[in-house]
Design a protein around this motif. Structure first.
Motif, PDB file in Angstrom:
ATOM      1  N   GLY A 159     -29.889  49.039 -58.526  1.00 41.64           N
ATOM      2  CA  GLY A 159     -30.689  47.991 -59.191  1.00 41.64           C
ATOM      3  C   GLY A 159     -30.096  46.997 -59.902  1.00 41.64           C
ATOM      4  N   LEU A 160     -29.252  47.846 -61.013  1.00 45.23           N
ATOM      5  CA  LEU A 160     -28.708  46.702 -61.929  1.00 45.23           C
ATOM      6  C   LEU A 160     -27.554  45.928 -61.405  1.00 45.23           C
ATOM      7  CD1 LEU A 160     -27.891  48.957 -65.048  1.00 45.23           C
ATOM      8  CD2 LEU A 160     -29.274  47.013 -64.977  1.00 45.23           C
ATOM      9  N   PHE A 161     -26.715  46.536 -60.445  1.00 48.50           N
ATOM     10  CA  PHE A 161     -25.609  45.643 -59.829  1.00 48.50           C
ATOM     11  C   PHE A 161     -26.170  45.345 -58.421  1.00 48.50           C
ATOM     12  CE2 PHE A 161     -23.670  48.696 -62.804  1.00 48.50           C
ATOM     13  CZ  PHE A 161     -23.106  47.813 -63.670  1.00 48.50           C
ATOM     14  N   LYS A 163     -26.882  42.346 -56.912  1.00 44.23           N
ATOM     15  CA  LYS A 163     -26.328  40.969 -56.381  1.00 44.23           C
ATOM     16  C   LYS A 163     -24.864  41.133 -56.527  1.00 44.23           C
ATOM     17  CE  LYS A 163     -25.971  37.853 -60.329  1.00 44.23           C
ATOM     18  NZ  LYS A 163     -26.073  38.829 -61.529  1.00 44.23           N
ATOM     19  N   GLU A 164     -24.178  41.990 -57.511  1.00 44.42           N
ATOM     20  CA  GLU A 164     -22.897  42.037 -57.206  1.00 44.42           C
ATOM     21  C   GLU A 164     -22.335  42.714 -56.029  1.00 44.42           C
ATOM     22  OE1 GLU A 164     -24.485  42.416 -60.144  1.00 44.42           O
ATOM     23  OE2 GLU A 164     -23.544  40.583 -61.117  1.00 44.42           O
ATOM     24  N   LEU A 167     -22.829  41.013 -52.930  1.00 44.23           N
ATOM     25  CA  LEU A 167     -21.544  40.083 -52.767  1.00 44.23           C
ATOM     26  C   LEU A 167     -20.225  40.578 -52.331  1.00 44.23           C
ATOM     27  CD1 LEU A 167     -20.838  37.062 -53.104  1.00 44.23           C
ATOM     28  CD2 LEU A 167     -20.264  37.238 -55.237  1.00 44.23           C
ATOM     29  N   LEU A 178     -14.928  34.249 -57.993  1.00 47.12           N
ATOM     30  CA  LEU A 178     -15.948  34.045 -59.242  1.00 47.12           C
ATOM     31  C   LEU A 178     -15.634  34.862 -60.343  1.00 47.12           C
ATOM     32  CD1 LEU A 178     -19.401  34.093 -57.144  1.00 47.12           C
ATOM     33  CD2 LEU A 178     -17.987  31.967 -58.031  1.00 47.12           C
ATOM     34  N   LEU A 180     -15.524  38.297 -60.669  1.00 51.58           N
ATOM     35  CA  LEU A 180     -15.930  39.558 -60.529  1.00 51.58           C
ATOM     36  C   LEU A 180     -14.944  40.479 -60.193  1.00 51.58           C
ATOM     37  CD1 LEU A 180     -19.352  39.274 -58.342  1.00 51.58           C
ATOM     38  CD2 LEU A 180     -19.382  39.275 -60.768  1.00 51.58           C
TER      39      LEU A 180
ATOM     40  N   TYR C 102     -23.465  33.302 -58.811  1.00 51.50           N
ATOM     41  CA  TYR C 102     -23.643  34.686 -59.385  1.00 51.50           C
ATOM     42  C   TYR C 102     -22.630  34.725 -60.534  1.00 51.50           C
ATOM     43  CZ  TYR C 102     -26.109  36.708 -55.400  1.00 51.50           C
ATOM     44  OH  TYR C 102     -26.832  37.203 -54.480  1.00 51.50           O
ATOM     45  N   LEU C 105     -24.532  33.098 -63.451  1.00 51.90           N
ATOM     46  CA  LEU C 105     -25.765  34.082 -63.983  1.00 51.90           C
ATOM     47  C   LEU C 105     -25.209  35.116 -64.868  1.00 51.90           C
ATOM     48  CD1 LEU C 105     -27.871  34.110 -60.742  1.00 51.90           C
ATOM     49  CD2 LEU C 105     -28.546  33.533 -63.085  1.00 51.90           C
ATOM     50  N   TRP C 107     -24.044  39.313 -65.506  1.00 48.60           N
ATOM     51  CA  TRP C 107     -24.375  40.633 -65.253  1.00 48.60           C
ATOM     52  C   TRP C 107     -25.847  40.636 -65.141  1.00 48.60           C
ATOM     53  CZ3 TRP C 107     -21.024  43.677 -62.857  1.00 48.60           C
ATOM     54  CH2 TRP C 107     -19.974  43.074 -63.008  1.00 48.60           C
ATOM     55  N   PHE C 108     -26.578  41.343 -64.417  1.00 45.83           N
ATOM     56  CA  PHE C 108     -28.035  41.750 -64.629  1.00 45.83           C
ATOM     57  C   PHE C 108     -29.014  40.731 -64.419  1.00 45.83           C
ATOM     58  CE2 PHE C 108     -25.803  44.489 -67.777  1.00 45.83           C
ATOM     59  CZ  PHE C 108     -25.183  45.287 -66.897  1.00 45.83           C
ATOM     60  N   ARG C 109     -28.760  39.624 -64.403  1.00 43.68           N
ATOM     61  CA  ARG C 109     -29.749  38.475 -63.923  1.00 43.68           C
ATOM     62  C   ARG C 109     -29.665  38.156 -62.498  1.00 43.68           C
ATOM     63  NH1 ARG C 109     -28.834  33.340 -67.274  1.00 43.68           N
ATOM     64  NH2 ARG C 109     -30.553  32.758 -65.750  1.00 43.68           N
ATOM     65  N   ARG C 110     -30.948  37.959 -62.166  1.00 45.55           N
ATOM     66  CA  ARG C 110     -31.247  37.784 -60.710  1.00 45.55           C
ATOM     67  C   ARG C 110     -31.375  36.139 -60.539  1.00 45.55           C
ATOM     68  NH1 ARG C 110     -33.293  42.153 -57.895  1.00 45.55           N
ATOM     69  NH2 ARG C 110     -31.993  43.939 -58.604  1.00 45.55           N
TER      70      ARG C 110
END
Lengths: 370, 351, 254
Positions: A159-161, A163-164, A167, A178, A180, C102, C105, C107-110
């Motif tokens: 849940g926390l990661f 979006k990472e 990607l 970006l 990351l 991303y 944004l 970490w942790f933000r949608r």
């Protein structure tokens, strides 16, 4: 129904069902990412590689506490994964061969250690081999609690990661651009899969663990085109298959849970592959067939129109023109008549007004299409 | 007959038969297909036992090999539908078939001689007890089965060597020349299935993967010529079998498991020390070459300057740390490309 | 004077014992459309990847606007080759474009409504707003390229790197990319594009870097795009095919 009510009364059954459901959930969620990163069989390798770790943990500590043994297994899986990565980076060996080597050599070592322990240790060292095929029936309440804890950790991290992870699964190079930490995130995902394997070893065992990571994700992928829904559905399907397998195995004596969980989730995969609304093979087949029918009908209409223009629309001429047997040509003409597109006249058939319009419209669209 | 001899010769035959086919599996990127086959023949084997009432007969074994082919076709069909990728297809098909087999065993064979441990790692130690009467001689069954398979595989590789080579390295050219890669592919898969079933009693359905994949993968790290690869793979397989047997007897552990472990050890050694691709060897060589390349780079760069360049400035310009500059400098000095003075570095006037 | 958007000093990249880039010195001027051109295997993509830290460097320093990479990430956008990803990934166009945000944004933000609107605006610029909710596997090659372009646009960077954006795209897409390039130039942004087509390079770009492991030449298009420089980059043969130069036999005749 009776089984379902037993679920709430029977302590063992409840543990088995909950344990399998948690495994299905964790495996499903992480498997979705593994599938998309094209690392489906990594779980298989990690699971096989865990066996020597379990045996070594027993040899070193003499303890039979599952969590300790599984910790050893997880570490060994980690070593195997790192080994595969190193071999891929430094040699030209193809990926599948590297995975195959890691899987079979670690498993061979595991078998050697397992038999060594069985032959050389007094007392009752048996029980280690339960990790090979899994022994869901031996799950205790404390094990299930541990699974729930691990599951919570996995879900929280995903849940926390989220979006990472999305990607780096889709476009790792861009993620790097970006800023990351792509490698670190990849390692985190692999570590979570190691956790899933540790849960799976007790329930379905080394050999079948691969299915718990791949099958729910592959099934879920057929139902949706959105990653979030796919991950959620994958976890749900995995959990349901876990419960189904547990119930099935309780329905008769001597039925092992692991294979039944795997067969349940496989049934879900097969159903999804054929009948999922968007990507289902059955629907695609249906569409193909409809297309084929339509083209056949169009060709028939055009052929008939051509013959009618020369005033030669009769079964014999149609059969000759289309190179088909006479009875078939008769059936075709009857069909056109039934549609109201042609009508009998002396010495054969002629087009009706609607039939003529249909044929001309078709010719026009074909002209435009080409 | 001497039981050690029976076991050893059986192991040698298993490794030979496997390494010959495995080489092509590794080269054709199909290593994991053998993993799938080895798991999926289980229901076939159970069926064979069931049909023959517990005795492995030739037709029953052929049927079991059929289930291996079924696996391959299923995986290929799934991949062709485009709904799942090849590796996922493998991971869906083999656990399902293996589960069917396990379920069947636990349902109907509770008391029959087919326990799951044997499925996993076989019992080559029993090889001396299963004998057949032939030409008045009492021969171990495993010799006949595995000897036949090794011979069959050898003949296959020798007879179709050219076609196999072509279809492995350039399938489209092979098809254009009129060889049918499909037929050859399925012939290879059929032989892999047969070998897996044949070796089942000796080394088990899962450890056969180690015999099929590890020796050829090890050979792959050492050579890129096909004949050399084939003979090296067989050699490594036989060596692992012999050493594995000795270790297993010494430790009192599973013979097949120990053989797989030794093969894995060979692979680790090759991946570290292979003259062409070994981790340690290439690291050493690459370091030398990188140093040479960067030393040349430094000298070319200095040639643009009229006066000696202070080391500070070079470090600044190339983004090198002090240690690396010293290494490059030493290399260049050793080669005689560079002269160092109080003011800094200049290219050698000799060059 | 401002430091240049991209400055590369003594960059050497070695892959498996072979130098892919050799002692590259390069400065890209601000506000220009810059093409990097060279034969296959000349290290064009590697140059971008090494500059962005995706490939290890054997030596060299890279500065963006006078700063190291870590401090300038937010001012840089990268458009990878379209074929570098699996387009059967379960996501839709708008979602891919929002990936460009991303980094900002954190970490942790949608991504929320603001991000959604920024992404829609970027899609408008590449004429894809109709397809915002289309599954990405249903896109044509040209549309895929435009999605990647929009993802970079949404980053609102000052320096753009594009790896072969014109490779295998349709006329509509080519047109759209050109419009975007013009727009970026008008805003004073700098664009570095790996390009493979000598026929169009003169019309599309105003700054040229010819690369073949080493930098052969780099400068304004008019002074750099010369037969002599091209010959040094490619060897002799392909130049004769170019329009605008008299073919040798014609020269002979006249």
């Amino acid at each position: 129904m009776e089984l379902l009510s037993q679920l709430f009364i029977d302590y063992t059954l409840r543990n088995v069902a909950l344990g399998s459901a948690l495994l299905g959930l964790i495996g499903g969620v992480l498997g979705a990412f593994a599938l998309l990163r094209q690392q489906s069989l990594l779980g298989d390798v990690l699971a096989h590689a865990a066996l020597p770790g379990i045996c070594l943990a027993f040899l070193l500590t003499g303890s039979k506490t599952p969590s300790l043994l599984l910790l050893g297994g997880g570490l060994a899986g980690w070593v195997a994964a790192l080994g595969v990565l190193a071999v891929l980076r430094h040699t030209r060996l193809p990926q599948d061969a590297a995975l195959g080597v890691a899987l079979s050599s670690f498993f061979g070592l595991g078998i050697a250690l397992l038999t060594f322990i069985q032959h050389n240790h007094q007392g009752n060292p048996a029980g280690l081999d339960r990790f090979i095929f899994g022994q869901a029936a031996s799950l205790l309440g404390s094990d299930v609690l541990g699974f729930a804890l691990l599951g919570g950790v996995v879900l929280a991290l995903v849940g926390l990661f989220y979006k990472e992870f999305k990607l780096i699964s889709f476009d790792p190079d861009y993620a790097t651009s970006l800023g990351l930490p792509t490698r670190g995130l990849g390692i985190l995902l692999t570590s979570l899969i190691v956790l899933a394997v540790m849960v799976g070893l007790q329930t379905v065992g080394v050999v079948l663990m691969a299915a718990m990571l791949i099958a729910p994700a592959a099934a879920a992928r057929q139902w949706t085109n959105r990653l979030g829904r796919m991950v959620a559905l994958s976890g749900l399907l995995g959990a349901l298959a876990g419960v189904a397998g547990a119930l099935l195995s309780a329905s008769r004596e001597n039925l092992p849970t692991g294979p039944l969980v795997v067969l349940s989730i496989t049934a879900v995969v097969v159903f999804s592959l054929f009948f999922a609304p968007l990507r289902g093979l059955f629907w695609q087949g249906l569409r193909n067939q409809q297309n084929r029918r339509r083209t056949e009908l169009e060709r028939l209409l055009l052929d008939a129109h051509l013959l009618a223009n020369h005033g030669r629309l009769n079964p014999e001429e149609l059969a000759l023109h289309r190179g088909e047997p006479l009875p078939k040509a008769r059936r075709h003409l009857d069909f056109l008549k039934a549609q109201g597109w042609v009508e009998p006249k002396e010495g054969g058939f002629q087009f009706t007004e609607p039939g003529l319009q249909k044929a001309l419209a078709l010719k026009e669209t074909l002209r435009l299409r080409s | 007959m001497n039981p050690d001899l029976v076991i050893l010769l059986t192991a040698v035959l298993v490794s030979t038969a496997s390494a010959l086919l495995g080489s092509f599996l590794v080269l054709r990127r199909m290593a994991l297909v053998s993993d799938a086959i080895s798991h999926a023949v289980l229901p076939g084997i159970v069926l064979a036992y069931w049909l023959s009432g517990g005795k492995a007969t030739l037709p029953a074994l052929l049927g079991a090999a059929g289930s291996g082919l079924l696996t391959v076709s299923l995986v290929e069909w799934l991949t062709r539908t485009g709904r799942v990728k090849n590796d996922a297809a493998i991971g869906i098909v083999f656990p399902a078939l293996f589960s069917l087999g396990v379920l069947w065993v636990s349902l109907s064979f509770r008391n029959v001689h087919l326990d799951l441990d044997a499925v996993l790692y076989g019992e080559i130690a029993y090889a001396p007890f299963n004998t057949l009467e032939l030409w008045g001689l009492s021969l171990p069954e495993s010799w006949l089965v595995m000897g036949g398979l090794a011979l069959l595989n050898l003949l296959f590789v020798l007879l179709f060597y050219k076609e196999l080579k072509l279809s492995t390295f350039d399938p489209s050219l092979a098809a254009a020349l009129g060889f049918s890669p499909g037929v050859l592919h399925y012939a290879l898969m059929a032989l892999v299935s047969l070998t897996t079933v044949g070796a089942f009693q000796s080394v088990g359905a899962i450890l056969i993967v180690a015999f099929l994949i590890i020796p050829p993968a090890t050979a792959y790290l050492l050579t890129h010529r096909l004949p050399a690869l084939l003979s090296l793979a067989v050699g490594i397989g036989v060596f692992s079998s012999l050493l594995g047997y000795l270790l297993a007897v010494w430790m009192d552990a599973s013979i097949a498991g120990m053989m797989a472990t030794v093969a894995g050890g060979c692979f680790v050694l090759a991946s570290l020390f292979s003259p062409t691709q070994g981790y340690l060897t290439t690291r050493l060589r690459r370091r030398q070459q990188r140093l040479e390349v960067t030393a040349r780079l430094l000298v070319t760069h200095l040639a643009h300057h009229q006066t000696p360049v202070p080391e500070e400035e070079i470090r600044e310009e190339f983004g090198w740390d002090a240690r690396f500059l010293q290494q490059v400098k030493q290399k260049a000095l050793r080669e005689g490309w560079l002269e160092a003075s109080e003011q800094g570095l200049t290219p050698s006037s000799k060059k | 004077m401002n430091p240049p958007p991209l400055e590369i000093l003594d960059l050497t990249v070695i892959y498996r014992e072979k130098p892919v880039l050799w002692d590259v010195d390069l400065a890209i001027p601000e506000g220009r459309l810059c093409a990097i051109v060279g034969p296959n295997g000349a290290g064009k993509s590697t140059l971008i990847k090494a500059a962005l830290g995706m490939v290890p460097k054997a030596s060299g320093r890279v500065r963006f606007f006078g700063q190291p990479l870590e401090l300038s990430r937010k001012r840089i956008a990268y458009v990878p080759q379209r074929t570098s990803v699996d387009w059967d990934f379960p996501t839709h166009v708008l979602d891919v474009v929002m990936m460009g945000l991303y980094g900002r944004l954190g970490w942790f933000r949608r991504p929320g409504r603001e991000e959604r609107e920024a992404a829609m605006e970027a899609l408008r610029q590449v004429a894809l707003s109709d397809l915002a909710h289309r599954q990405i596997s249903e896109l044509s090659g040209g549309q895929q390229q435009r999605v990647f372009l929009a993802r970079a646009l949404v980053q609102n960077a000052d320096l753009y790197f594009m790896d072969e954006p014109f490779a295998g795209v349709d006329a509509v897409t080519e047109e759209a990319i050109l419009r975007v390039l013009e727009g970026l130039k008008a805003q004073g942004k700098t664009v570095v594009v790996v390009h493979h087509d000598l026929q169009t390079v003169r019309d599309y770009f105003d700054h040229l870097t010819l690369l073949n492991v080493q930098v052969i030449a780099s400068g304004p298009m008019e002074t750099t795009f010369t037969p002599h420089n091209l010959e040094r980059t490619y060897g002799k043969q392909p130049l004769l095919e170019l329009e605008g130069w008299a073919k040798p036999e014609q020269a002979w005749n006249s």
